[in-house]
Write a protein that holds these residues in place. Structure first.
Motif, PDB file in Angstrom:
ATOM      1  N   MET A   1      29.652 -36.257  23.169  1.00  0.00           N
ATOM      2  CA  MET A   1      28.297 -36.791  23.093  1.00  0.00           C
ATOM      3  C   MET A   1      27.262 -35.711  22.794  1.00  0.00           C
ATOM      4  SD  MET A   1      28.438 -39.524  26.252  1.00  0.00           S
ATOM      5  CE  MET A   1      26.762 -40.046  26.003  1.00  0.00           C
ATOM      6  N   LYS A   2      27.521 -34.466  23.226  1.00  0.00           N
ATOM      7  CA  LYS A   2      26.579 -33.385  22.991  1.00  0.00           C
ATOM      8  C   LYS A   2      26.514 -33.008  21.513  1.00  0.00           C
ATOM      9  CE  LYS A   2      26.953 -31.269  27.579  1.00  0.00           C
ATOM     10  NZ  LYS A   2      27.295 -30.043  28.322  1.00  0.00           N
ATOM     11  N   ASP A   4      26.247 -35.177  19.056  1.00  0.00           N
ATOM     12  CA  ASP A   4      25.469 -36.163  18.316  1.00  0.00           C
ATOM     13  C   ASP A   4      24.001 -35.738  18.250  1.00  0.00           C
ATOM     14  OD1 ASP A   4      27.718 -37.788  17.933  1.00  0.00           O
ATOM     15  OD2 ASP A   4      27.474 -38.660  19.935  1.00  0.00           O
ATOM     16  N   THR A   6      19.669 -36.839  17.313  1.00  0.00           N
ATOM     17  CA  THR A   6      18.655 -37.881  17.390  1.00  0.00           C
ATOM     18  C   THR A   6      18.271 -38.348  15.982  1.00  0.00           C
ATOM     19  OG1 THR A   6      16.842 -36.301  17.316  1.00  0.00           O
ATOM     20  CG2 THR A   6      17.730 -36.868  19.497  1.00  0.00           C
ATOM     21  N   TYR A  34      25.291 -44.800  19.211  1.00  0.00           N
ATOM     22  CA  TYR A  34      25.007 -45.393  20.523  1.00  0.00           C
ATOM     23  C   TYR A  34      23.546 -45.097  20.873  1.00  0.00           C
ATOM     24  CZ  TYR A  34      25.518 -40.599  22.246  1.00  0.00           C
ATOM     25  OH  TYR A  34      25.378 -39.250  22.444  1.00  0.00           O
ATOM     26  N   ASP A  36      21.262 -43.628  23.942  1.00  0.00           N
ATOM     27  CA  ASP A  36      21.390 -42.864  25.180  1.00  0.00           C
ATOM     28  C   ASP A  36      20.825 -43.652  26.366  1.00  0.00           C
ATOM     29  OD1 ASP A  36      20.214 -40.736  27.211  1.00  0.00           O
ATOM     30  OD2 ASP A  36      21.819 -39.748  26.067  1.00  0.00           O
ATOM     31  N   ASN A  37      21.599 -43.713  27.439  1.00  0.00           N
ATOM     32  CA  ASN A  37      21.192 -44.494  28.611  1.00  0.00           C
ATOM     33  C   ASN A  37      19.993 -43.896  29.329  1.00  0.00           C
ATOM     34  OD1 ASN A  37      23.169 -46.478  28.313  1.00  0.00           O
ATOM     35  ND2 ASN A  37      24.696 -45.213  29.370  1.00  0.00           N
ATOM     36  N   ASN A  38      19.853 -42.574  29.263  1.00  0.00           N
ATOM     37  CA  ASN A  38      18.793 -41.902  30.013  1.00  0.00           C
ATOM     38  C   ASN A  38      17.423 -42.060  29.362  1.00  0.00           C
ATOM     39  OD1 ASN A  38      20.627 -40.974  31.960  1.00  0.00           O
ATOM     40  ND2 ASN A  38      21.172 -39.210  30.664  1.00  0.00           N
ATOM     41  N   TYR A  41      17.228 -42.906  23.474  1.00  0.00           N
ATOM     42  CA  TYR A  41      17.214 -42.341  22.124  1.00  0.00           C
ATOM     43  C   TYR A  41      18.380 -42.895  21.320  1.00  0.00           C
ATOM     44  CZ  TYR A  41      13.761 -38.714  23.304  1.00  0.00           C
ATOM     45  OH  TYR A  41      12.631 -38.035  23.676  1.00  0.00           O
ATOM     46  N   MET A  43      21.250 -42.246  18.884  1.00  0.00           N
ATOM     47  CA  MET A  43      22.049 -41.060  18.629  1.00  0.00           C
ATOM     48  C   MET A  43      23.003 -41.305  17.456  1.00  0.00           C
ATOM     49  SD  MET A  43      20.682 -39.199  20.934  1.00  0.00           S
ATOM     50  CE  MET A  43      21.694 -37.728  20.790  1.00  0.00           C
TER      51      MET A  43
END
Length: 263
Positions: A1-2, A4, A6, A34, A36-38, A41, A43
């Motif tokens: 995931m890191k 990917d 924005t 996807y 981002d849940n936080n 954003y 991605m």
């Protein structure tokens, strides 16, 4: 995931706007990997970079956005190949059009500069052979008018973007011709030509200019060898408040010293 990125990073990499990427998403042809849940954003990964590159290529090939999804879903390799062949043909046609425009612009600029470079009213110059296509012949006293042009069996190509040659022969017939790369109906032979570039506001002024032209040739004791040639350069009227631009040409006996001309 890191690994990917924005949407703004994707836009920067692909040199498009964020708005354009969002537009492609609205049309259902590009989705983020996807959200981002936080921070919510969007991605994007390598798959989306490839997808976007294909979208941009199809747009450059002229495919409307509304048809891109169908391309992705249904097109075979043969259909993509045909699309590229069609686009290549259209591109080559556009290149040819632009090259023709480039030649025309260069010609007009050259003729304008050449006109101002001649400070003397008469010049003696060496002329190479010129091949001509004759489009119509009319009585010498008949003025060129719109209906006369419209009644021609074939339209004259690039009318008034090309030099128009009017040939005054020994009869009362005036021939309208344009220049050709290959041998055509008529040809102007190489040799020494007396030349005069003129501007007139009305066509009626031409008769006086032609009379003065012949008078100068007689005063210089030039032996005339051929018809009078009137070359119309109507595109130069752009520079002179619609004054008509012409070059008078007539072949004179070869071997005359150059210093006799241009007085």
């Amino acid at each position: 995931m890191k690994n990917d990125i924005t949407i703004s990073s994707l836009a920067k990499i692909m040199q498009v706007s964020v708005h354009q990427i969002r537009y492609f998403e609205e049309k259902g042809i590009l989705q983020p990997a996807y959200i981002d849940n936080n921070n919510q954003y969007r991605m994007y990964g390598m798959d989306q970079i490839y997808r976007l590159s294909h979208i941009l290529l199809l747009r450059r090939l002229g495919v409307p956005v509304s048809s891109i999804k169908d391309c992705f879903d249904t097109f075979s390799s043969e259909q993509y190949e045909q699309l590229l062949h069609t686009s290549l043909l259209e591109t080559n046609q556009e290149i040819a059009r632009l090259q023709a425009l480039q030649r025309l612009i260069s010609k007009v600029l050259h003729e304008q500069q050449d006109f101002h470079a001649h400070s003397k009213p008469y010049q003696l110059k060496r002329q190479m052979p010129v091949h001509l296509k004759c489009w119509l012949a009319k009585e010498e006293q008949t003025k060129l008018h719109a209906r006369l042009l419209a009644e021609q069996a074939a339209p004259i190509p690039d009318l008034f973007e090309s030099d128009i040659y009017y040939l005054y022969d020994q009869t009362s017939t005036l021939r309208l011709c344009t220049k050709m790369a290959e041998p055509g109906d008529l040809a102007l032979s190489s040799g020494d030509y007396l030349s005069s570039q003129i501007q007139v506001l009305e066509e009626d002024e031409l008769d006086q200019c032609i009379e003065q032209f012949y008078g100068y040739a007689a005063a210089q004791a030039y032996v005339i060898d051929g018809p009078l040639i009137l070359i119309e350069k109507s595109y130069l009227s752009l520079f002179s408040h619609n004054k008509l631009h012409y070059e008078l040409l007539i072949r004179v006996e070869a071997g005359l010293p150059a210093e006799q001309g241009g007085e």
